[in-house]
Design an enzyme around this catalytic site. Structure first.
Site, PDB file in Angstrom:
ATOM      1  N   ASN A  73     -10.173  -0.684  -0.399  1.00 48.89           N
ATOM      2  CA  ASN A  73      -8.718  -0.513  -0.386  1.00 48.89           C
ATOM      3  C   ASN A  73      -8.142  -0.991  -1.723  1.00 48.89           C
ATOM      4  O   ASN A  73      -8.147  -2.193  -2.011  1.00 48.89           O
ATOM      5  CB  ASN A  73      -8.159  -1.332   0.790  1.00 48.89           C
ATOM      6  CG  ASN A  73      -6.656  -1.207   0.929  1.00 48.89           C
ATOM      7  OD1 ASN A  73      -5.981  -0.665   0.065  1.00 48.89           O
ATOM      8  ND2 ASN A  73      -6.132  -1.736   2.024  1.00 48.89           N
ATOM      9  N   CYS A 120       0.819  -1.222   0.000  1.00 45.56           N
ATOM     10  CA  CYS A 120       0.000   0.000   0.000  1.00 45.56           C
ATOM     11  C   CYS A 120       0.849   1.267   0.000  1.00 45.56           C
ATOM     12  O   CYS A 120       0.382   2.332  -0.379  1.00 45.56           O
ATOM     13  CB  CYS A 120      -0.941   0.003   1.199  1.00 45.56           C
ATOM     14  SG  CYS A 120      -2.039  -1.421   1.196  1.00 45.56           S
ATOM     15  N   HIS A 139      -3.869   6.751   3.258  1.00 42.34           N
ATOM     16  CA  HIS A 139      -4.189   5.464   2.637  1.00 42.34           C
ATOM     17  C   HIS A 139      -5.582   5.043   3.099  1.00 42.34           C
ATOM     18  O   HIS A 139      -5.928   5.194   4.266  1.00 42.34           O
ATOM     19  CB  HIS A 139      -3.150   4.429   3.060  1.00 42.34           C
ATOM     20  CG  HIS A 139      -3.467   3.046   2.618  1.00 42.34           C
ATOM     21  ND1 HIS A 139      -3.805   2.744   1.313  1.00 42.34           N
ATOM     22  CD2 HIS A 139      -3.524   1.872   3.305  1.00 42.34           C
ATOM     23  CE1 HIS A 139      -4.048   1.454   1.227  1.00 42.34           C
ATOM     24  NE2 HIS A 139      -3.889   0.897   2.418  1.00 42.34           N
TER      25      HIS A 139
HETATM   26  O1  UT7 Z   1      -3.612  -2.028   3.749  1.00 46.14           O
HETATM   27  C1  UT7 Z   1      -3.638  -2.923   4.815  1.00 46.14           C
HETATM   28  C2  UT7 Z   1      -4.784  -3.858   4.620  1.00 46.14           C
HETATM   29  N1  UT7 Z   1      -5.439  -4.363   5.785  1.00 46.14           N
HETATM   30  C3  UT7 Z   1      -6.052  -3.610   6.736  1.00 46.14           C
HETATM   31  O2  UT7 Z   1      -6.004  -2.422   6.768  1.00 46.14           O
HETATM   32  C4  UT7 Z   1      -6.863  -4.360   7.796  1.00 46.14           C
HETATM   33  C5  UT7 Z   1      -6.996  -3.606   9.088  1.00 46.14           C
HETATM   34  N2  UT7 Z   1      -7.963  -4.250   9.928  1.00 46.14           N
HETATM   35  C6  UT7 Z   1      -9.292  -4.024   9.814  1.00 46.14           C
HETATM   36  O3  UT7 Z   1      -9.690  -3.224   8.990  1.00 46.14           O
HETATM   37  C7  UT7 Z   1     -10.229  -4.741  10.757  1.00 46.14           C
HETATM   38  O4  UT7 Z   1      -9.492  -5.471  11.722  1.00 46.14           O
HETATM   39  C8  UT7 Z   1     -11.244  -5.670  10.043  1.00 46.14           C
HETATM   40  C9  UT7 Z   1     -12.231  -4.838   9.241  1.00 46.14           C
HETATM   41  C10 UT7 Z   1     -10.514  -6.644   9.118  1.00 46.14           C
HETATM   42  C11 UT7 Z   1     -12.020  -6.473  11.068  1.00 46.14           C
HETATM   43  O5  UT7 Z   1     -12.659  -5.590  11.985  1.00 46.14           O
HETATM   44  P1  UT7 Z   1     -12.585  -5.868  13.549  1.00 46.14           P
HETATM   45  O6  UT7 Z   1     -13.323  -4.791  14.205  1.00 46.14           O
HETATM   46  O7  UT7 Z   1     -11.137  -6.049  13.906  1.00 46.14           O
HETATM   47  O8  UT7 Z   1     -13.420  -7.218  13.666  1.00 46.14           O
HETATM   48  P2  UT7 Z   1     -13.040  -8.585  14.357  1.00 46.14           P
HETATM   49  O9  UT7 Z   1     -12.163  -9.391  13.469  1.00 46.14           O
HETATM   50  O10 UT7 Z   1     -12.592  -8.338  15.763  1.00 46.14           O
HETATM   51  O11 UT7 Z   1     -14.459  -9.265  14.453  1.00 46.14           O
HETATM   52  C12 UT7 Z   1     -15.490  -8.708  15.274  1.00 46.14           C
HETATM   53  C13 UT7 Z   1     -16.727  -9.574  15.140  1.00 46.14           C
HETATM   54  C14 UT7 Z   1     -16.476 -11.040  15.401  1.00 46.14           C
HETATM   55  O12 UT7 Z   1     -17.634 -11.568  16.030  1.00 46.14           O
HETATM   56  P3  UT7 Z   1     -17.715 -11.765  17.624  1.00 46.14           P
HETATM   57  O13 UT7 Z   1     -16.581 -12.654  17.977  1.00 46.14           O
HETATM   58  O14 UT7 Z   1     -17.572 -10.377  18.198  1.00 46.14           O
HETATM   59  O15 UT7 Z   1     -19.059 -12.360  17.831  1.00 46.14           O
HETATM   60  C15 UT7 Z   1     -16.320 -11.638  14.029  1.00 46.14           C
HETATM   61  O16 UT7 Z   1     -16.683 -13.005  14.005  1.00 46.14           O
HETATM   62  O17 UT7 Z   1     -17.243  -9.502  13.801  1.00 46.14           O
HETATM   63  C16 UT7 Z   1     -17.288 -10.815  13.204  1.00 46.14           C
HETATM   64  N3  UT7 Z   1     -16.864 -10.688  11.822  1.00 46.14           N
HETATM   65  C17 UT7 Z   1     -17.704 -10.464  10.811  1.00 46.14           C
HETATM   66  N4  UT7 Z   1     -19.032 -10.335  10.757  1.00 46.14           N
HETATM   67  C18 UT7 Z   1     -19.587 -10.092   9.552  1.00 46.14           C
HETATM   68  C19 UT7 Z   1     -15.591 -10.715  11.337  1.00 46.14           C
HETATM   69  N5  UT7 Z   1     -15.603 -10.514  10.015  1.00 46.14           N
HETATM   70  C20 UT7 Z   1     -16.889 -10.347   9.655  1.00 46.14           C
HETATM   71  C21 UT7 Z   1     -17.534 -10.084   8.431  1.00 46.14           C
HETATM   72  N6  UT7 Z   1     -18.865  -9.947   8.419  1.00 46.14           N
HETATM   73  N7  UT7 Z   1     -16.833  -9.939   7.288  1.00 46.14           N
END
Ligand code: UT7
Length: 329
Positions: free
Chosen positions: A283, A112, A253
């Site tokens: 992204n 990125c 970004h």
């Molecule tokens: O250029 C670099 C590229 N990468 C990035 O920038 C990634 C940076 N990270 C992020 O943007 C975030 O960490 C994510 C968007 C990937 C994830 O968000 P989060 O707030 O960290 O979610 P999480 O992984 O902690 O999940 C929270 C909840 C979980 O459920 P429980 O355990 O709270 O019941 C997950 O199972 O959301 C659930 N979950 C989803 N639900 C619906 C995780 N992914 C999804 C999904 N749709 N796609």
């Protein structure tokens, strides 16, 4: 001699992949995606087209805008993690399709951060007086390395790119002023595409095990991104004696709306000082910053003499901040 941006343009494919579409593909929903990432839709390039297709279209817009003939270009730098082929560089495809007969070129892969690193690199070729016209392109076809069965990654990314033309200026307070860049290999394990390189060449097994797709540890990257993007931006402001009110625009970004909001807050910038378009494109990796810059320019969000900070982070981890004074009226 200073390096100034004299033109900026972007290209995104017309096909949209909406959150509703993704609901049919993986276990997710529009509400979750919008609240956790800010993304509503992203663009997808046709399967039969490569990254250079978008690069060429963005570059052509810049050539037209600046009234430049392709054979006036001295150098083409393409920042991408999704080259048309691993060999040769995508810059070769771009050179040939533009018919830029008198230049050389190469690719930069810094995930990125690629476009910003390419911009800094190009500025040095201009400053030495060695080159007069350098096309810098940031572009990615992320759909080519995404697993559309993996909800951890497939909803975050999209396809697209942008380009700028860099030229010399005698006005010594315009253009690229400063940059601070970091690379930290402790991040390799958190964001990578394991196979297809020399470490794990393609085989039936790598395909069966889905090793040609992006893997990421989202939470780890999120924390790193917020801290690093804010710290590095504050550092470049301090180094150049700028207060937050002196900054016309931050072009960050676009990886997650919540990352952008947290970074802006830490730096102390108001909403109208930050360019955000993640809701439309997701992204696009090396594409996010030139696309955001191009849209900000179209909307007349900056004028000649305005301070712009570009801030980025990505796989590596790579990160950086670049300070420039906008040079177009
Ligand atoms: O250029 C670099 C590229 N990468 C990035 O920038 C990634 C940076 N990270 C992020 O943007 C975030 O960490 C994510 C968007 C990937 C994830 O968000 P989060 O707030 O960290 O979610 P999480 O992984 O902690 O999940 C929270 C909840 C979980 O459920 P429980 O355990 O709270 O019941 C997950 O199972 O959301 C659930 N979950 C989803 N639900 C619906 C995780 N992914 C999804 C999904 N749709 N796609």
């Amino acid at each position: 001699m200073r390096a100034i941006i004299t033109g900026v343009g972007h290209f995104v494919p017309t096909r949209k992949l909406t959150n509703k579409d993704l609901e049919q593909m993986v276990d997710t929903n529009d509400e979750w995606i919008v609240s956790r990432t800010g993304i509503k839709e992203r663009r997808i390039l046709g399967k039969d087209k490569g990254t250079s297709y978008m690069a060429v279209r963005a570059a052509k817009k810049v050539l037209k805008q600046t009234n430049t003939a392709a054979d006036e270009l001295d150098l083409i730098i393409v920042a991408t993690s999704t080259p048309d082929m691993l060999v040769p560089p995508t810059a070769a495809f771009v050179q040939s399709k533009l018919n830029a007969a008198k230049c050389w070129g190469f690719d930069i892969n810094a995930a990125c951060a690629g476009f910003v690193y390419a911009l800094a690199t190009a500025s040095k070729f201009i400053e030495t007086g060695k080159h007069k016209k350098v096309m810098v392109i940031g572009v990615d076809k992320m759909s080519s390395i995404l697993d559309y069965e993996d909800r951890n990654t497939c909803l975050l990314f999209g396809d697209g790119g942008g380009a700028v033309l860099l030229e010399p200026s005698d006005e010594d307070d315009l253009g690229v002023e400063d940059f601070i860049f970091h690379i930290d290999g402790s991040g390799i394990k958190y964001l990578n595409m394991p196979a297809g390189g020399s470490l794990m060449p393609a085989s039936h097994e790598t395909v069966d095990k889905k090793k040609h797709y992006i893997y990421q540890a989202g939470k780890k990257i999120f924390k790193y991104a917020v801290t690093e993007m804010a710290d590095i931006s504050l550092k470049i402001m301090k180094k150049n004696k700028l207060k937050n009110k002196d900054v016309k625009l931050l072009i960050p970004h676009q990886a997650n709306r919540r990352i952008i909001d947290a970074v802006s807050k830490k730096i102390g910038l108001s909403n109208d000082q930050v360019v955000i378009n993640i809701e439309k494109y997701g992204n696009t990796t090396a594409g996010t910053i030139p696309i955001a810059m191009s849209e900000a320019y179209q909307k007349r969000m900056m004028s000649k003499g305005d301070w712009i900070i570009i801030s980025t982070f990505g796989a590596g981890f790579t990160s950086g901040s670049l300070l420039l004074k906008w040079a177009i009226e």
